[in-house]
Write a protein that holds these residues in place. Structure first.
Motif, PDB file in Angstrom:
ATOM      1  N   GLY A   1       0.745  -1.395   0.043  1.00 53.20           N
ATOM      2  CA  GLY A   1      -0.096   0.027   0.003  1.00 53.20           C
ATOM      3  C   GLY A   1       0.833   1.229  -0.012  1.00 53.20           C
ATOM      4  N   TRP A   2       2.131   1.097  -0.205  1.00 50.39           N
ATOM      5  CA  TRP A   2       3.151   2.357  -0.269  1.00 50.39           C
ATOM      6  C   TRP A   2       2.790   3.047  -1.549  1.00 50.39           C
ATOM      7  CZ3 TRP A   2       8.189  -0.779   0.746  1.00 50.39           C
ATOM      8  CH2 TRP A   2       8.246  -1.046   1.972  1.00 50.39           C
ATOM      9  N   ASP A   3       3.122   4.380  -1.599  1.00 49.09           N
ATOM     10  CA  ASP A   3       3.008   5.275  -2.523  1.00 49.09           C
ATOM     11  C   ASP A   3       4.305   5.239  -3.374  1.00 49.09           C
ATOM     12  OD1 ASP A   3       4.664   6.976  -1.461  1.00 49.09           O
ATOM     13  OD2 ASP A   3       3.109   8.475  -0.606  1.00 49.09           O
ATOM     14  N   GLU A   4       4.343   5.854  -4.481  1.00 51.32           N
ATOM     15  CA  GLU A   4       5.744   5.816  -5.357  1.00 51.32           C
ATOM     16  C   GLU A   4       6.786   6.243  -4.525  1.00 51.32           C
ATOM     17  OE1 GLU A   4       5.688   4.225  -8.193  1.00 51.32           O
ATOM     18  OE2 GLU A   4       3.407   3.877  -7.744  1.00 51.32           O
ATOM     19  N   THR A   5       6.694   7.229  -4.039  1.00 50.03           N
ATOM     20  CA  THR A   5       8.036   7.652  -3.144  1.00 50.03           C
ATOM     21  C   THR A   5       8.414   6.969  -2.275  1.00 50.03           C
ATOM     22  OG1 THR A   5       7.055  10.007  -3.266  1.00 50.03           O
ATOM     23  CG2 THR A   5       8.661   9.947  -1.849  1.00 50.03           C
ATOM     24  N   GLN A   6       7.441   6.194  -1.364  1.00 47.92           N
ATOM     25  CA  GLN A   6       7.885   5.256  -0.533  1.00 47.92           C
ATOM     26  C   GLN A   6       8.613   3.888  -1.271  1.00 47.92           C
ATOM     27  OE1 GLN A   6       3.571   5.137   1.336  1.00 47.92           O
ATOM     28  NE2 GLN A   6       4.844   5.022   3.161  1.00 47.92           N
ATOM     29  N   ARG A   7       7.973   3.668  -2.177  1.00 47.24           N
ATOM     30  CA  ARG A   7       8.745   2.502  -3.111  1.00 47.24           C
ATOM     31  C   ARG A   7      10.218   2.944  -3.400  1.00 47.24           C
ATOM     32  NH1 ARG A   7       3.139   1.175  -4.401  1.00 47.24           N
ATOM     33  NH2 ARG A   7       3.213   2.556  -6.502  1.00 47.24           N
ATOM     34  N   HIS A   8      10.214   4.430  -4.019  1.00 49.26           N
ATOM     35  CA  HIS A   8      11.592   4.593  -4.538  1.00 49.26           C
ATOM     36  C   HIS A   8      12.385   4.424  -3.221  1.00 49.26           C
ATOM     37  CE1 HIS A   8      14.763   6.629  -6.348  1.00 49.26           C
ATOM     38  NE2 HIS A   8      14.675   7.537  -5.227  1.00 49.26           N
ATOM     39  N   ILE A   9      11.909   4.994  -2.278  1.00 50.10           N
ATOM     40  CA  ILE A   9      12.846   4.968  -0.955  1.00 50.10           C
ATOM     41  C   ILE A   9      13.379   3.552  -0.758  1.00 50.10           C
ATOM     42  CG2 ILE A   9      13.153   5.390   1.420  1.00 50.10           C
ATOM     43  CD1 ILE A   9      11.354   7.906   1.033  1.00 50.10           C
ATOM     44  N   PHE A  10      12.396   2.494  -0.856  1.00 54.09           N
ATOM     45  CA  PHE A  10      12.706   1.281  -0.312  1.00 54.09           C
ATOM     46  C   PHE A  10      13.765   0.725  -1.498  1.00 54.09           C
ATOM     47  CE2 PHE A  10      11.373  -3.302  -0.539  1.00 54.09           C
ATOM     48  CZ  PHE A  10      11.794  -3.652   0.543  1.00 54.09           C
ATOM     49  N   ASP A  11      13.416   0.976  -2.418  1.00 56.50           N
ATOM     50  CA  ASP A  11      14.302   0.423  -3.449  1.00 56.50           C
ATOM     51  C   ASP A  11      15.840   0.948  -3.430  1.00 56.50           C
ATOM     52  OD1 ASP A  11      12.225  -1.291  -4.675  1.00 56.50           O
ATOM     53  OD2 ASP A  11      12.181   0.381  -6.509  1.00 56.50           O
ATOM     54  N   SER A  12      15.955   2.198  -3.016  1.00 53.33           N
ATOM     55  CA  SER A  12      17.208   2.969  -3.183  1.00 53.33           C
ATOM     56  C   SER A  12      17.853   2.384  -1.768  1.00 53.33           C
ATOM     57  CB  SER A  12      16.768   4.553  -2.698  1.00 53.33           C
ATOM     58  OG  SER A  12      16.395   5.042  -3.875  1.00 53.33           O
ATOM     59  N   GLU A  13      17.313   2.148  -0.788  1.00 52.35           N
ATOM     60  CA  GLU A  13      17.820   1.792   0.364  1.00 52.35           C
ATOM     61  C   GLU A  13      18.225   0.306   0.290  1.00 52.35           C
ATOM     62  OE1 GLU A  13      18.767   3.239   3.159  1.00 52.35           O
ATOM     63  OE2 GLU A  13      17.947   5.117   2.299  1.00 52.35           O
TER      64      GLU A  13
END
Length: 397
Positions: free
Chosen positions: A67-79
């Protein structure tokens, strides 16, 4: 989500990864020379993510997503990329799963999606054939109806991880009437069916990722058909949009950061480092600029997907830019490694190996990644084909 909340989310993700990403998984990722980490390590990491509910952050919540938004998914991928986590196989999670969600029957969704999420099913892609690569519509693997089954005869090639997979999503020829695209059907099949033979294809880097798969009177139940008979081309195009729109920026940034640190540690004479070489600095500057542009394009496309739109031809643009930036980073890594890129050290770079190796550890995988990466601008539809798609659908040429 507000900036303060996003920073708290980033710290949560970073802390969780630090607590759960084991040294052996990090080592396996560091020594992987393909876009695919070997199955045991990839599935071990997926199991850890799944237990926390983070295996498929891009899936809708009702199917097990976050249920994350796009910004959260980008943060997750980056980390994940910055921490050096193994990549998960995209065949199930990112490729066939969206197709099952869109085209599958309720029974297919209920059966396959939980098994993809948990890793119980490990998928391979049956698209290319010896005479059908980028011209995929010319495929000829026959599927003839017989009672409640399709009977398959022919072969698929360049089938990544078919030697590991227990499932395949496959394009077959069910009709030769009309345009070639009109006679293609999309099947989901069990790799343990009688009549399937998998033969290995070794790459220039010495890795075994690819295979040729032969079908000799293989009976696939019609319940394995995804979508309507002879209408599989639409399913295939939908899947390819997700394959070509894979997120590149996070991984490219992490690779560049590691390469920059490696260059900064190398002597360039008179107390300087490789970063004192203007030519090296220019190449890094161009690559960082390219990756920032790719990141911006990914954000726009992911926002469109979040609004219910398919990636469309923008996925072709990302595929071209992402794979060619990846290849330029690999070329720079070989140049930085210099003579240490030359030795072939297949056994030493295996995950968990304690064998001695020649040169700095940073250089151990440089040439193998370079050779493996030559395929990036070919698989998923060659970049020449992607430029044709962009010219037609985006520029109207």
């Amino acid at each position: 989500m507000q900036r303060q909340g996003l920073e708290a989310f980033r710290q949560e993700v970073r802390g969780w990864i630090a607590a759960n990403l084991t040294d052996d998984l990090r080592d396996a990722a560091a020594r992987a020379t393909s876009v695919f980490v070997d199955k045991p390590h990839a599935m071990a990491w997926q199991a850890i993510l799944h237990r926390h509910g983070w295996a498929a952050p891009h899936w809708p919540r009702e199917y097990g997503g976050t249920g994350w938004d796009e910004t959260q998914r980008h943060i997750f991928d980056s980390e994940l990329a910055a921490a050096g986590a193994p990549s998960l196989s995209p065949m199930g999670l990112r490729m066939v799963a969206p197709c099952i969600m869109r085209f599958g029957t309720p029974e297919q969704k209920a059966h396959y999606l939980p098994r993809i999420l948990s890793g119980e099913d490990f998928w391979c892609q049956g698209y290319s054939e010896p005479q059908a690569g980028s011209d995929l519509a010319s495929l000829s693997l026959r599927a003839e109806r017989d009672s409640e089954d399709y009977v398959l005869n022919g072969s698929k090639i360049w089938t990544t991880h078919a030697h590991f997979a227990n499932r395949m999503f496959c394009l077959v020829r069910t009709s030769r009437d009309g345009r070639p695209q009109q006679g293609i059907t999309f099947l989901l099949l069990d790799m343990a069916l009688p009549g399937i033979e998998v033969r290995p294809i070794l790459t220039l880097s010495g890795d075994h990722d690819f295979n040729q798969v032969f079908f000799d009177n293989v009976r696939v139940p019609q319940s394995g058909r995804l979508g309507e008979e002879d209408q599989g081309w639409g399913v295939a195009k939908y899947l390819l949009e997700f394959e070509r729109s894979a997120a590149y920026a996070a991984g490219l940034t992490a690779a560049l950061d590691r390469l920059l640190a490696s260059a900064a540690a190398r002597d360039f004479g008179e107390g300087g480092t490789l970063l004192d070489d203007p030519a090296i600095r220019r190449r890094f500057a161009r690559l960082y600029t390219d990756v920032h542009a790719i990141h911006a394009a990914e954000q726009r496309m992911m926002a469109a997907i979040a609004r219910g739109r398919s990636p469309g031809p923008a996925s072709s643009m990302l595929k071209v830019q992402g794979t060619e930036a990846q290849q330029r980073i690999q070329e720079l890594a070989v140049d930085i490694a210099g003579p240490y890129a030359a030795p072939h050290q297949f056994a030493a770079r295996a995950a968990g190996s304690n064998l001695p190796f020649v040169g700095p550890e940073d250089d151990l995988t440089a040439s193998a990644r370079y050779f493996n990466g030559r395929a990036a601008s070919i698989y998923g539809g060659s970049n020449e084909i992607q430029r044709n798609i962009m010219a037609k659908l985006m520029l109207g040429l």
